[in-house]
Design an enzyme around this catalytic site. Structure first.
Site, PDB file in Angstrom:
ATOM      1  N   LYS A  90     -15.792 103.171 -30.901  1.00  0.00           N
ATOM      2  CA  LYS A  90     -16.052 103.866 -31.858  1.00  0.00           C
ATOM      3  C   LYS A  90     -16.475 104.085 -33.112  1.00  0.00           C
ATOM      4  CE  LYS A  90     -12.150 105.595 -34.139  1.00  0.00           C
ATOM      5  NZ  LYS A  90     -10.940 106.423 -33.504  1.00  0.00           N
ATOM      6  N   TYR A 126     -21.594  88.900 -64.832  1.00  0.00           N
ATOM      7  CA  TYR A 126     -21.900  90.363 -65.214  1.00  0.00           C
ATOM      8  C   TYR A 126     -20.544  90.488 -66.169  1.00  0.00           C
ATOM      9  CZ  TYR A 126     -25.711  91.498 -62.790  1.00  0.00           C
ATOM     10  OH  TYR A 126     -27.094  91.347 -61.528  1.00  0.00           O
TER      11      TYR A 126
HETATM   12  C1  PLP Z   1      -9.611 105.741 -33.200  1.00  0.00           C
HETATM   13  C2  PLP Z   1      -8.704 106.504 -32.030  1.00  0.00           C
HETATM   14  C3  PLP Z   1      -8.418 105.965 -31.285  1.00  0.00           C
HETATM   15  C4  PLP Z   1      -7.305 104.606 -30.952  1.00  0.00           C
HETATM   16  O1  PLP Z   1      -6.582 103.950 -32.884  1.00  0.00           O
HETATM   17  P1  PLP Z   1      -5.606 102.702 -32.671  1.00  0.00           P
HETATM   18  O2  PLP Z   1      -5.178 102.736 -33.581  1.00  0.00           O
HETATM   19  O3  PLP Z   1      -7.091 101.777 -33.367  1.00  0.00           O
HETATM   20  O4  PLP Z   1      -5.188 102.335 -32.027  1.00  0.00           O
HETATM   21  C5  PLP Z   1      -6.930 106.270 -30.405  1.00  0.00           C
HETATM   22  N1  PLP Z   1      -6.956 107.649 -30.853  1.00  0.00           N
HETATM   23  C6  PLP Z   1      -8.737 108.644 -31.494  1.00  0.00           C
HETATM   24  C7  PLP Z   1      -8.560 110.017 -30.761  1.00  0.00           C
HETATM   25  C8  PLP Z   1      -8.815 107.836 -31.988  1.00  0.00           C
HETATM   26  O5  PLP Z   1     -10.173 108.565 -32.748  1.00  0.00           O
END
Ligand code: PLP
Length: 815
Positions: A484, A710
Site C-alpha cells: 500500500k 531564511y
Molecule cells: C500496513 C498493514 C500491515 C503491515 O504492517 P507492518 O507493521 O508494516 O508490518 C499489516 N496489516 C494491515 C491490515 C496493514 O494495514
C-alpha cells in the site's frame, strides 16, 4: 562439468530414459533464468516448500531436452529423462564425483554467519591474476547452491573458492560429506541463527564440522568460544587466527579508528601497513581474512597492500535504471568474465522488454584463451539480441562470430561519438564491460535524467528481509506483502513485480487505484484492497481485485454490484474482524448474521483476518493475547458456520517476530521488508533496503557573525564552512528537523542541519569535515539510519518513507 547423460545416471545411480549420449555441461534449476539451452539439463528440485516439477513443461518449451526429476511427467517422450529418488542428493552425489576428479585443486571453503560472500569476492579479486580461479556464483552456499558451484570446476582451475552456509543443525555434516576444503575459513560468528539453533555452542560445533579434513584453518579468533574450540578440536592442523583482539596471529596493532593513520598489522610478528577508507569492524575483519589467505599463498607484503587497495568495497551489483526513449539500462561494469556474463544473461531474462541490446567489451580479467571469444559468441548468440555493440580491439576482431546486427569500436568514446546509442529505443540495454573501459559513461548518456537526489531501493535486501521473517515461520505459512501507499514510498509495480517473481502469495493495497496500477503493469498475483471505496466496486471487479469487506453496508453494496454486472461464480472477498483496534471490521456479535448473509450471496471468503494494535510493544502482551484469543474464537465460529476454511491471518511484521506461534495460515509483512524490526535480535539480521541520498551542491566559507538561510536562524559562532544540498521540505523532509535538530551523513560522519529548511534545499555545518562539492550526502541509510532520522523528525519510519515526494527519483538495485 562435461558428462554424458549415461555417465550422470551411473554416477548418481539414477534411471535413464532416452538418449544416453547427450552431453551435459550446465545444470539449470530455475526455469526463469535459463540463459542457454545448449548442453543444458534442467533439474526439477523438490523441497519441502516447492517443487520444480511444475516448470518442466515450460523449460521443454524453451528448448531444454534433458530433464532431471524425481518423477517423469506424462508425455514429453522425445526428451531425455534422468529419474532420481531425491533431487537434492542427486546434485550432491554428482558434485562429490566431480570434485574428486581434481585432487590437485586448492580448495578454499568459507563459512560463518556474516561476511562469507564479501570474503569470497575479495579472495577472488586478490587471486584471479595469480591463479586460474573458480568461485561460487552470487551467494550460492546451500545444500543446492554448493553442489551447483562445485560443478563449475574445470580441469585447468588451480584454486576454487566456495561459500558454505547452513541454517539448521546437521546441515554441515551433509555438506562436509562431499566438500572438504584444504583451506577452511571461518568468518564472523554472529548471534545464533535464532530460529533453528538452540545455543551458540551448537551453532559453532556444527560449522566447525566443515574443517574435519582441512589442512589449514583460518578463523576469526575474536570470539573466545570459537578460539578455544578450534584450538582443542583441531590442534594438529595449521591454525591461523585473525581479528581485532591481541591474542590473534594476524591482528591490527594500532588504533584503527584514527582516520589519520594507516592500519598497521602484524602477521606472526611480521609487520606491515595499508591505508583503509572504510573502517568498521566487519570490513576490517574481512580484509584480515583475505590477508591471511594471501600470506598462505606466498604473496609478498607489497603485492598484498596493492591488492587490498584495489578491492572493490561494493558487492557485485547489477543496477537497473530507466533510460531515455523508454529504454531500460542494466549496468554491470564491475568485472567481466564468463561466469559474470552468464549471471547477467540470467538476470536480463527476468525483464519483459520487446527488444534487447548488448554493449560488451574485451575480456581482460582472467581466462584468456583462444576459445574464449568463441564461447562468448555462442552464449551471446543464444540470447537473441537485436543489436550488439562491441568495444575493444580483441573482441572487435571476433565481430563475425556474432549473429545479431553487430558494430565494433576500438574504445568507449568511439562508440559514444558514433551516435549509435541515440538510435536505441524501447529496449533493454545490457552494459557489460571490464572496468578499464569505463562503460558507466555510456550509462550516464543513456540515463533518463541525472538526479543528484535519489531514493535507492535494494531489492535483494527486501528479499533477504522477507527470508529472515520466513525463517521464523512454518514453511507452509503463506505471506502477504503490504504494498500500500506506493509500497511504503519505495515504488509501485517495481516492488510488486519483484515480489511476484519471488513467489509472494498475496499482495495488499489500500486503494483500488493502486491495485489497478499493478494490474496494468502485469501483476497477476491476487491483490487484496483494504479500503474499497463505494464508487470503486465496478473497477474492483473489472480488474480482478479482491475487496476487504468490513461491514454489512459494504457487503451489501458489493454484492449488488456483482449482481448488476452479472458476475457468475463466487467472487473472492476478505472478511475483516474487529478485535480491539476499533478501526474497521465485523464484531463478534455480528457473526451469526454475517454467516447467513455470506451463505446467501455469490461470494467466497478467501481469507478472514484482523490487525494487532500493539504487536511491537511487549508491555502490551496481555492486550495482544486478548486480540488473538478473540480472533481465534470468532474465526472458529465463522468457519464452522461457513462450512469451509478460508485463510486466517493476524500478524503484521512485528507480530511475526514477537508472536510467531499465532501465524495461522498467513502473515502480512510490511515494514519488515524495508529492514526495520522492533525485535533487536531480528533487527541485527535485517539489511537496510532504502537509502535516501544526494550530493553537495556548493560549499561556502561563512565568517563568524554571518547568518545562513531564511529568517537568519543560524548565526556562525566562529568561522565555518556551510554545505548546501538540493533537498528540502518539498521532497518530504519535515521542516522541524532544521536548526540543528536533525543530522545527515557525509563520509560516514554525522553533520548538523543548520538554519531553516527551504523548499528545495537545506544547509549543513561541515566545519571540521574534509568534504568537497559533489560529495555524497546520506539523508538516511546506515548512518544516520532510517530509525535515527525518523526519531529526529519525531515520527516513525513509516511516515518518513511515505512522505518522500514523488519527485525524488527511485532507483532499484538487484545483485
Ligand atoms: C500496513 C498493514 C500491515 C503491515 O504492517 P507492518 O507493521 O508494516 O508490518 C499489516 N496489516 C494491515 C491490515 C496493514 O494495514
Amino acid at each position: 562439468m562435461n558428462y554424458t547423460a549415461k555417465e550422470i545416471a551411473e554416477i548418481t545411480q539414477s534411471k535413464l530414459i532416452g538418449n544416453a549420449n547427450l552431453c551435459v555441461k550446465n545444470i539449470a534449476f530455475d526455469s526463469r533464468t535459463i540463459y542457454s539451452t545448449t548442453d543444458t539439463a534442467f533439474i526439477a528440485i523438490t523441497t519441502q516448500k516447492n517443487s520444480g516439477e511444475k516448470y518442466i513443461s515450460s523449460v521443454i518449451e524453451k528448448g531444454i531436452n534433458i530433464i532431471i526429476s524425481e518423477h517423469k511427467t506424462d508425455g514429453f517422450d522425445d526428451v531425455t529423462w534422468i529419474i532420481t529418488p531425491n533431487s537434492v542428493e542427486f546434485l550432491q552425489k554428482l558434485a562429490d564425483h566431480h570434485i574428486r576428479q581434481f585432487p590437485n585443486l586448492k580448495t578454499i571453503g568459507i563459512t560463518g554467519s556474516n561476511g562469507k560472500t564479501i570474503v569470497k569476492e575479495w579472495l577472488y579479486q586478490s587471486l584471479w591474476d595469480e591463479f586460474k580461479t573458480v568461485k561460487s556464483p552470487k551467494s550460492f552456499n546451500s545444500q543446492i547452491g554448493l553442489p551447483l558451484s562445485l560443478l563449475q570446476i574445470k580441469p585447468d582451475h588451480e584454486v576454487g573458492i566456495f561459500e558454505v552456509g547452513i541454517s539448521k543443525p546437521q546441515e554441515m555434516e551433509k555438506l562436509a560429506n562431499f566438500f572438504s576444503p584444504k583451506i577452511g575459513i571461518l568468518t564472523h560468528i554472529g548471534s545464533a541463527h535464532i530460529a533453528n539453533f538452540e545455543t551458540e555452542n551448537q551453532l559453532i560445533d556444527e560449522k566447525l564440522k566443515l574443517f574435519k579434513d582441512s589442512e589449514i584453518i583460518i578463523f576469526n579468533g575474536d570470539n573466545q568460544l570459537v578460539y578455544n574450540k578450534i584450538n582443542e578440536l583441531y590442534s594438529s592442523k595449521k591454525l591461523i587466527s585473525f581479528g581485532l583482539k591481541n591474542h590473534n596471529d594476524l591482528k591490527i596493532t594500532n588504533d584503527w579508528k584514527d582516520r589519520n593513520t594507516e592500519i598497521k598489522i602484524s602477521y606472526f610478528g611480521d609487520q606491515f601497513s595499508f591505508p583503509a577508507n572504510q573502517r568498521d569492524e566487519a570490513t576490517l575483519s574481512n580484509a584480515l581474512a583475505a590477508i591471511a589467505v594471501m600470506k598462505e599463498f606466498g604473496i609478498e607484503n607489497t603485492r598484498i597492500v596493492e591488492k587490498l587497495n584495489n578491492l572493490k568495497t561494493v558487492e557485485m551489483r547489477l543496477e537497473s535504471v530507466n533510460g531515455l526513449r523508454n529504454n531500460l539500462i542494466i549496468n554491470d561494469s564491475y568485472n567481466l568474465d564468463l561466469d559474470s556474463l552468464k549471471i547477467a544473461y540470467q538476470f536480463i531474462n527476468e525483464y519483459n522488454k520487446p527488444k534487447k541490446v548488448l554493449v560488451l567489451t574485451d575480456f581482460i580479467e582472467g581466462e584468456n584463451s583462444d576459445t574464449l571469444y568463441q564461447e562468448v559468441a555462442n552464449l551471446t548468440n543464444e540470447q537473441n539480441f537485436d543489436k550488439i555493440l562491441l568495444i575493444g580491439a580483441e573482441i572487435s576482431a571476433c565481430q563475425n562470430l556474432f549473429t545479431s546486427e553487430t558494430n565494433a569500436f576500438n574504445s568507449t568514446s568511439e562508440l559514444i561519438e558514433s551516435l549509435k546509442l541515440n538510435q536505441i529505443e524501447n529496449s533493454l540495454i545490457l552494459l557489460k564491460g571490464a572496468r578499464k573501459f569505463e562503460i558507466e559513461k555510456i550509462k550516464n548518456i543513456l540515463e533518463l535524467q541525472k538526479h543528484d537526489t535519489v531514493l535507492e531501493v535494494n531489492l535483494n535486501a527486501i528479499l533477504h528481509n522477507i527470508n529472515v521473517h520466513k525463517s521464523l515461520l512454518k514453511p507452509e505459512t503463506k505471506m502477504m506483502a503490504m504494498v500500500k501507499a506506493f509500497s511504503y514510498g519505495l515504488g509501485g509495480y517495481e516492488i510488486a513485480e519483484f515480489l511476484q517473481y519471488h513467489h509472494i502469495d498475496y499482495l495488499a493495497v489500500a486503494y483500488v487505484d493502486e491495485g489497478v496500477d499493478l494490474r496494468k503493469n502485469g501483476i497477476t498475483v491476487p491483490i487484496m484492497v483494504m479500503n474499497p471505496e463505494q464508487n470503486s466496486y465496478s473497477t474492483i471487479i473489472d480488474y480482478n481485485l479482491e475487496p476487504e469487506i468490513y461491514s454489512f453496508r459494504v457487503l451489501e453494496l458489493f454484492c449488488e454490484q456483482l449482481k448488476s454486472k452479472g458476475v457468475s461464480g463466487e467472487y473472492p472477498i476478505h472478511i475483516k474482524i474487529e478485535t480491539g483496534m476499533n478501526r474497521l471490521g465485523f464484531k463478534e456479535d455480528e457473526m451469526d448474521d454475517l454467516i447467513q448473509k455470506l451463505k446467501s450471496e455469490n461470494v467466497k471468503v478467501k481469507s478472514v483476518f484482523s490487525h494487532l494494535s500493539t504487536a511491537d510493544d511487549l508491555s502490551e502482551h496481555g492486550f495482544v493475547m486478548q486480540q488473538i484469543n478473540t480472533f481465534q474464537r470468532v474465526t472458529d465460529q465463522l468457519i464452522s458456520g461457513l462450512g469451509y476454511q478460508p485463510i486466517r491471518h493476524i500478524l503484521n511484521s512485528s507480530g511475526i517476530v514477537f508472536y510467531p506461534d499465532y501465524q495461522f495460515d498467513m502473515v502480512r509483512i510490511g515494514i519488515g521488508m524495508v529492514g526495520i524490526s522492533y525485535n533487536p535480535e531480528v533487527q541485527r539480521l535485517l539489511q537496510s533496503a532504502v537509502s535516501f541520498k544526494t550530493v553537495i551542491s556548493q560549499i561556502s566559507d561563512v565568517k563568524k557573525g554571518e547568518s545562513v538561510g531564511y529568517s537568519r536562524r543560524f548565526i556562525a559562532d566562529e568561522d565555518t564552512r556551510i554545505a548546501t544540498i538540493p533537498v528540502g521540505y518539498a521532497d518530504g523532509i519535515p521542516r522541524l528537523i532544521g536548526n540543528k535538530v536533525g543530522k545527515v551523513g557525509i563520509n560516514k560522519h554525522l553533520v548538523p542541519i543548520v538554519g531553516n529548511i527551504c523548499m528545495d534545499m537545506m544547509m549543513l555545518d561541515i566545519r571540521d569535515l574534509n568534504a568537497n562539492e559533489g560529495d555524497e550526502v546520506v539523508i538516511f541509510n546506515s548512518n544516520p539510519t532510517l530509525e535515527m532520522f525518523a526519531e529526529s523528525c519525531r515520527t516513525i519510519p513509516y511516515e518518513v518513507l511515505t512522505s518522500i515526494s514523488r519527485r525524488v527519483k527511485r532507483i532499484y538495485i538487484k545483485n
